[in-house]
Every structure is written in C-alpha cells, then in structure tokens.
Design a protein around this motif. Structure first.
Motif, mmCIF file in Angstrom:
data_model
loop_
_atom_site.group_PDB
_atom_site.id
_atom_site.type_symbol
_atom_site.label_atom_id
_atom_site.label_comp_id
_atom_site.label_asym_id
_atom_site.label_seq_id
_atom_site.Cartn_x
_atom_site.Cartn_y
_atom_site.Cartn_z
ATOM 1 N N GLN A 90 7.590 1.863 0.118
ATOM 2 C CA GLN A 90 6.226 2.122 0.566
ATOM 3 C C GLN A 90 6.024 1.664 2.006
ATOM 4 O O GLN A 90 5.400 2.362 2.807
ATOM 5 C CB GLN A 90 5.228 1.462 -0.377
ATOM 6 C CG GLN A 90 5.229 2.146 -1.741
ATOM 7 C CD GLN A 90 4.380 1.444 -2.778
ATOM 8 O OE1 GLN A 90 4.150 0.248 -2.718
ATOM 9 N NE2 GLN A 90 3.929 2.202 -3.772
ATOM 10 N N HIS A 143 7.790 4.023 4.313
ATOM 11 C CA HIS A 143 7.357 5.417 4.121
ATOM 12 C C HIS A 143 8.531 6.308 3.720
ATOM 13 O O HIS A 143 8.655 7.436 4.193
ATOM 14 C CB HIS A 143 6.697 5.984 5.381
ATOM 15 C CG HIS A 143 5.505 5.215 5.839
ATOM 16 N ND1 HIS A 143 4.238 5.510 5.408
ATOM 17 C CD2 HIS A 143 5.397 4.141 6.652
ATOM 18 C CE1 HIS A 143 3.394 4.649 5.961
ATOM 19 N NE2 HIS A 143 4.069 3.815 6.715
ATOM 20 N N THR A 179 10.531 -0.826 -4.531
ATOM 21 C CA THR A 179 9.274 -0.053 -4.474
ATOM 22 C C THR A 179 8.449 -0.457 -3.259
ATOM 23 O O THR A 179 7.966 0.394 -2.504
ATOM 24 C CB THR A 179 8.469 -0.246 -5.770
ATOM 25 O OG1 THR A 179 9.257 0.195 -6.875
ATOM 26 C CG2 THR A 179 7.164 0.534 -5.724
ATOM 27 N N ASN A 180 8.280 -1.779 -3.060
ATOM 28 C CA ASN A 180 7.526 -2.256 -1.897
ATOM 29 C C ASN A 180 8.171 -1.786 -0.592
ATOM 30 O O ASN A 180 7.488 -1.300 0.310
ATOM 31 C CB ASN A 180 7.448 -3.784 -1.896
ATOM 32 C CG ASN A 180 6.373 -4.332 -2.805
ATOM 33 O OD1 ASN A 180 5.362 -3.691 -3.060
ATOM 34 N ND2 ASN A 180 6.587 -5.530 -3.307
ATOM 35 N N ALA A 235 0.839 -1.202 0.000
ATOM 36 C CA ALA A 235 0.000 0.000 0.000
ATOM 37 C C ALA A 235 0.872 1.249 0.000
ATOM 38 O O ALA A 235 1.966 1.269 0.564
ATOM 39 C CB ALA A 235 -0.904 -0.002 1.226
ATOM 40 N N ALA A 236 0.389 2.287 -0.635
ATOM 41 C CA ALA A 236 1.100 3.566 -0.657
ATOM 42 C C ALA A 236 1.205 4.110 0.756
ATOM 43 O O ALA A 236 0.290 3.936 1.565
ATOM 44 C CB ALA A 236 0.373 4.547 -1.569
ATOM 45 N N THR A 290 6.572 10.550 6.861
ATOM 46 C CA THR A 290 7.556 9.940 5.975
ATOM 47 C C THR A 290 8.885 9.775 6.692
ATOM 48 O O THR A 290 9.146 10.432 7.710
ATOM 49 C CB THR A 290 7.766 10.775 4.700
ATOM 50 O OG1 THR A 290 8.238 12.057 5.076
ATOM 51 C CG2 THR A 290 6.494 10.885 3.891
#
Length: 190
Positions: A97, A100, A93-94, A35-36, A41
C-alpha cells in the motif's frame, strides 16, 4: 427420579456452563493499517520474508512486559495462527500500500523471487503494560534473483497504547508494523 436429583443435575449443568463462559480464550490477529494507495501505481516487485522472531514471542500467547525484567503471558489471550506468518503478511500488505504496488507479497504466498527480497530479524515485539508497544527489528534488502545483500538496516519503533484491553495492545502492535513498512519503503526508494 426424584425432584432433588433433577434440581441437583440442573444446578450442576448451569454451574458447568457458567464456568466455561468465564474462562474462554480470546484470539487476536495483527492487521494492516497503511492507507490504501491513491494515484499512480508502481510495478515494483517485492517479497517480504522470511521473518524471524525471538523465542520469547514465538508462541501462541501474547507477551507483555510487566517490569524491567518481568514478562507476563496470559494463558487465555492468544494469537489466531502463527505470529511469524501474521507479521510477514501484514508487513507485505502495508508495504504494498505504501509503495502503491500490487506486486508485494509475503514469502509465504509466492515462490517468485521478485525484484527485491526483504529479510527481517525481529529482536523485540511486545507491549509494555499500560504504556506502549515496541518493535526492534533489523532487515536487509536483497536482490531478488541473486540474493546478494544490497543494504542492511536496524530500527526501533514505539507506539503508545491508546485505551485499555488486549485489542488496544494489538492495534498498537499493528501500527508498529506500519511504521516498519514505512521505514522499509524509504530504504527501497533510495
């Protein structure tokens, strides 16, 4: 030209077109499924890779386990591009995400060392026909600057194949990479 020749020629062209349509290659790519990020962050900087894969899957075609010691490699079911590169990018990428962080990259995308580097050795990554996809992997977390190993980990992941067809297999394999990224994130947070 005779009408018979024209009919023969048209029939031959139609047969050639139909034959070509029936044997077309199918191409697949793994995708990030985490999930985004929501909320705060992180500035954590991580480089994912290199990623090594065993020779039996280091090929253009998808690989399936059909029995205890039997594997099948359909000639027309292929990865679009390098599987090794696809795995590295999807894991990065995962992981970005999950952590964060916008500072997680594949080693293929950056020369910067990052705070940490994740080096992966994939031992198994394939589907068992009609059942599940499997990923057996070990990774080490290194200090990005000195390349000294901070920790080593080994895990096995399983994901049921939901549905029929090759897309269902690639979806399950993509979810395996999310599970792996979650495990890597847990080891980085310690």
């Amino acid at each position: 030209m005779s009408q018979n020749f024209i009919r023969f020629f048209l029939a031959a062209c139609a047969a050639a077109l139909l034959t070509g349509c029936g044997s077309s290659d199918q191409f697949y790519r793994l995708s990030a499924t985490a999930a985004a990020p929501v909320g705060r962050t992180s500035d954590l900087s991580v480089v994912v890779g290199p990623v090594s894969v065993p020779a039996y899957i280091d090929r253009a075609e998808l690989v399936f386990q059909a029995g205890d010691n039997e594997f099948q490699v359909p000639a027309n079911v292929r990865w679009i591009g390098s599987l090794q590169e696809n795995i590295s990018r999807v894991l990065a990428t995962n992981l970005g995400q999950i952590l964060h962080s916008g500072r997680v990259r594949s080693s293929l995308e950056t020369d910067s060392p990052g705070s940490y580097q994740i080096v992966l050795d994939i031992r198994q990554f394939h589907a068992i026909s009609g059942r599940e996809a499997i990923l057996d992997v070990s990774w080490r977390i290194q200090n990005g600057a000195s390349r000294t190993t901070l920790s080593r980990h080994t895990r096995s992941f399983r994901e049921p194949i939901a549905g029929d067809g090759y897309n269902a297999v690639v979806t399950a394999e993509s979810r395996l990479l999310e599970q792996c990224a979650e495990a890597i994130a847990q080891t980085l947070r310690r």
